[in-house]
Write a protein that holds these residues in place. Structure first.
Motif, PDB file in Angstrom:
ATOM      1  N   PRO A  98       0.821  -1.217   0.000  1.00 31.45           N
ATOM      2  CA  PRO A  98       0.000   0.000   0.000  1.00 31.45           C
ATOM      3  C   PRO A  98       0.853   1.264   0.000  1.00 31.45           C
ATOM      4  O   PRO A  98       1.780   1.397   0.796  1.00 31.45           O
ATOM      5  CB  PRO A  98      -0.800  -0.126   1.303  1.00 31.45           C
ATOM      6  N   SER A  99       0.532   2.175  -0.907  1.00 31.09           N
ATOM      7  CA  SER A  99       1.252   3.443  -1.035  1.00 31.09           C
ATOM      8  C   SER A  99       0.222   4.549  -1.193  1.00 31.09           C
ATOM      9  O   SER A  99      -0.714   4.414  -1.988  1.00 31.09           O
ATOM     10  CB  SER A  99       2.182   3.414  -2.249  1.00 31.09           C
ATOM     11  N   GLN A 100       0.386   5.649  -0.456  1.00 29.43           N
ATOM     12  CA  GLN A 100      -0.631   6.692  -0.438  1.00 29.43           C
ATOM     13  C   GLN A 100      -0.029   8.089  -0.430  1.00 29.43           C
ATOM     14  O   GLN A 100       1.118   8.287  -0.018  1.00 29.43           O
ATOM     15  CB  GLN A 100      -1.533   6.535   0.789  1.00 29.43           C
ATOM     16  N   SER A 111       2.147  15.190   1.722  1.00 27.82           N
ATOM     17  CA  SER A 111       2.866  14.113   2.393  1.00 27.82           C
ATOM     18  C   SER A 111       2.424  12.787   1.807  1.00 27.82           C
ATOM     19  O   SER A 111       1.397  12.695   1.131  1.00 27.82           O
ATOM     20  CB  SER A 111       2.603  14.132   3.905  1.00 27.82           C
ATOM     21  N   GLY A 112       3.199  11.751   2.060  1.00 31.26           N
ATOM     22  CA  GLY A 112       2.841  10.429   1.578  1.00 31.26           C
ATOM     23  C   GLY A 112       4.054   9.545   1.409  1.00 31.26           C
ATOM     24  O   GLY A 112       5.182   9.937   1.724  1.00 31.26           O
ATOM     25  N   THR A 120      11.459   2.466   0.067  1.00 32.58           N
ATOM     26  CA  THR A 120      10.268   3.286   0.272  1.00 32.58           C
ATOM     27  C   THR A 120      10.664   4.750   0.170  1.00 32.58           C
ATOM     28  O   THR A 120      11.657   5.172   0.774  1.00 32.58           O
ATOM     29  CB  THR A 120       9.639   3.025   1.651  1.00 32.58           C
ATOM     30  N   PHE A 121       9.900   5.516  -0.615  1.00 31.77           N
ATOM     31  CA  PHE A 121      10.116   6.952  -0.745  1.00 31.77           C
ATOM     32  C   PHE A 121       9.111   7.684   0.143  1.00 31.77           C
ATOM     33  O   PHE A 121       7.907   7.443   0.043  1.00 31.77           O
ATOM     34  CB  PHE A 121       9.904   7.409  -2.196  1.00 31.77           C
ATOM     35  N   TYR A 122       9.597   8.576   0.988  1.00 37.83           N
ATOM     36  CA  TYR A 122       8.718   9.429   1.782  1.00 37.83           C
ATOM     37  C   TYR A 122       8.753  10.827   1.175  1.00 37.83           C
ATOM     38  O   TYR A 122       9.833  11.387   0.948  1.00 37.83           O
ATOM     39  CB  TYR A 122       9.169   9.464   3.243  1.00 37.83           C
ATOM     40  N   ILE A 123       7.582  11.364   0.908  1.00 37.35           N
ATOM     41  CA  ILE A 123       7.471  12.630   0.184  1.00 37.35           C
ATOM     42  C   ILE A 123       6.801  13.672   1.064  1.00 37.35           C
ATOM     43  O   ILE A 123       5.813  13.385   1.751  1.00 37.35           O
ATOM     44  CB  ILE A 123       6.664  12.435  -1.114  1.00 37.35           C
ATOM     45  N   ASN A 125       5.866  18.002   0.779  1.00 40.22           N
ATOM     46  CA  ASN A 125       5.903  19.275   0.055  1.00 40.22           C
ATOM     47  C   ASN A 125       6.572  19.147  -1.317  1.00 40.22           C
ATOM     48  O   ASN A 125       7.464  19.923  -1.673  1.00 40.22           O
ATOM     49  CB  ASN A 125       6.610  20.344   0.893  1.00 40.22           C
ATOM     50  N   ASN A 126       6.134  18.133  -2.072  1.00 42.39           N
ATOM     51  CA  ASN A 126       6.606  17.911  -3.448  1.00 42.39           C
ATOM     52  C   ASN A 126       8.083  17.538  -3.540  1.00 42.39           C
ATOM     53  O   ASN A 126       8.688  17.647  -4.613  1.00 42.39           O
ATOM     54  CB  ASN A 126       6.346  19.139  -4.331  1.00 42.39           C
ATOM     55  N   LYS A 127       8.686  17.094  -2.442  1.00 44.12           N
ATOM     56  CA  LYS A 127      10.090  16.695  -2.449  1.00 44.12           C
ATOM     57  C   LYS A 127      10.256  15.365  -1.715  1.00 44.12           C
ATOM     58  O   LYS A 127       9.441  15.012  -0.872  1.00 44.12           O
ATOM     59  CB  LYS A 127      10.966  17.762  -1.773  1.00 44.12           C
ATOM     60  N   ILE A 128      11.337  14.647  -2.049  1.00 44.15           N
ATOM     61  CA  ILE A 128      11.670  13.445  -1.291  1.00 44.15           C
ATOM     62  C   ILE A 128      12.172  13.882   0.078  1.00 44.15           C
ATOM     63  O   ILE A 128      13.171  14.598   0.193  1.00 44.15           O
ATOM     64  CB  ILE A 128      12.751  12.610  -2.000  1.00 44.15           C
ATOM     65  N   SER A 129      11.481  13.463   1.127  1.00 46.80           N
ATOM     66  CA  SER A 129      11.901  13.788   2.485  1.00 46.80           C
ATOM     67  C   SER A 129      13.025  12.855   2.920  1.00 46.80           C
ATOM     68  O   SER A 129      14.046  13.286   3.441  1.00 46.80           O
ATOM     69  CB  SER A 129      10.721  13.673   3.447  1.00 46.80           C
ATOM     70  N   TYR A 130      12.816  11.553   2.708  1.00 48.65           N
ATOM     71  CA  TYR A 130      13.870  10.573   2.949  1.00 48.65           C
ATOM     72  C   TYR A 130      13.466   9.256   2.313  1.00 48.65           C
ATOM     73  O   TYR A 130      12.322   9.081   1.876  1.00 48.65           O
ATOM     74  CB  TYR A 130      14.167  10.394   4.443  1.00 48.65           C
ATOM     75  N   THR A 131      14.417   8.334   2.243  1.00 51.59           N
ATOM     76  CA  THR A 131      14.138   6.999   1.730  1.00 51.59           C
ATOM     77  C   THR A 131      14.432   5.979   2.819  1.00 51.59           C
ATOM     78  O   THR A 131      15.158   6.255   3.776  1.00 51.59           O
ATOM     79  CB  THR A 131      14.980   6.678   0.488  1.00 51.59           C
ATOM     80  N   GLN A 132      13.853   4.796   2.641  1.00 50.26           N
ATOM     81  CA  GLN A 132      13.984   3.762   3.667  1.00 50.26           C
ATOM     82  C   GLN A 132      14.053   2.395   3.008  1.00 50.26           C
ATOM     83  O   GLN A 132      13.373   2.140   2.016  1.00 50.26           O
ATOM     84  CB  GLN A 132      12.776   3.831   4.600  1.00 50.26           C
TER      85      GLN A 132
END
Length: 292
Positions: A98-100, A111-112, A120-123, A125-132
């Motif tokens: 699941p991705s949202q 966010s999402g 996993t990409f965490y987004i 404000n239209n930017k990559i916040s961090y990856t996991q």
């Protein structure tokens, strides 16, 4: 190590705005455990949703173009669920887990996350916040485990079983996030891989649980959260940051955010910024040092 993935409902996703570090939001766990946790801690339970308000083709196109720019891969969205006066909660189609996304009325991704098999990409404000990414427990330094367990012992919680780990890339930092579980809740503790110091704690069992308790309980929760002052948060935040991270928040400015309503930010020029989520008693169930 057990495979780990996330399940987020639309209400919980709305509560993730501005909190895409360890607190918001979705953290690794089994599907059943994570679904239970996000349901009991959703910040926006009183938000009304009108599923008949469909996003325009222009909004959908803008979001899909943003995703392709950020991830170098084309994604498609479902019809989405409308959140009154805010925007839409979209599911991303075709991902293995699941991705949202939470998108505002102008088509900006607030966010999402997108979870693929190995990353996993965490987004935000239209930017990559961090990856996991998942890692094997054999690759986690004993120093990191000891640091996490020392902090876990300071929490007013039943003992938990170490159930897995992920590696997060936040700016130039690499954070090992360890997950502890018991019968009902998960607790996530982030440790700086370079310094072996704890930099994030997310103890969901310390958050308010008003899931399936009716609108009266939800309204009472929001009333209590709204009544908590910045001074109360400063007092509890200073004590908890010292206990958990060994850092001094005295002299930091405390900003109580309007949305999600249980979010507070501690800032001071030349010092680390700390973000937290608090319960209706004014204590923080989640805190982390902010990295950009």
């Amino acid at each position: 190590m057990k495979p780990m993935y996330k399940v987020i409902n639309s209400i919980a996703l709305a509560g993730m705005i501005g909190t895409m570090s360890i607190a918001s939001y979705p953290t690794p766990a089994s599907a059943a455990k994570t679904k239970a946790e996000v349901s009991t801690t959703a910040d926006t339970a009183s938000t009304k949703s009108n599923k008949n308000t469909k996003a325009s083709a222009a909004v959908v196109k803008k979001v899909e173009q943003t995703l392709k720019k950020l991830t170098k891969k084309a994604y498609k969205l479902d019809k989405g669920s409308y959140i009154d006066d805010y925007g839409w909660d979209f599911n991303i189609l075709g991902t293995p887990f699941p991705s949202q996304l939470l998108v505002d009325l102008k088509g900006n991704i607030q966010s999402g996350h997108i979870q693929e098999e190995h990353i996993t990409f965490y987004i935000e404000n239209n930017k990559i916040s961090y990856t996991q990414q998942n890692i094997d427990m054999n690759d986690v330094a004993e120093q990191d485990i000891q640091a996490a367990e020392e902090v876990f012992s300071k929490l007013d919680l039943p003992s938990g079983e170490l159930d897995g780990a992920v590696l997060q890339h936040k700016g130039k930092k690499q954070i090992i996030e360890l997950m502890y579980t018991n019968d009902k809740y998960g607790t996530w503790i982030g440790v700086d891989k370079a310094t072996h110091k704890v930099v994030a704690v997310n103890a969901r069992a310390l958050a308010d649980d008003y899931f399936n308790k009716g609108q009266e309980a939800v309204d009472e929760y929001h009333k209590k959260i709204k009544a908590i002052t910045a001074r109360q948060l400063q007092d509890s935040g200073v004590a908890q940051a010292e206990l958990l991270f060994g850092i001094d928040l005295n002299g930091h400015m405390v900003e109580k955010k309007a949305f999600p309503s249980d979010r507070a930010l501690f800032t001071k020029k030349g010092a680390p910024t700390v973000e937290g989520r608090f319960n209706s008693d004014g204590s923080f169930y989640s805190m982390h040092i902010v990295y950009k």
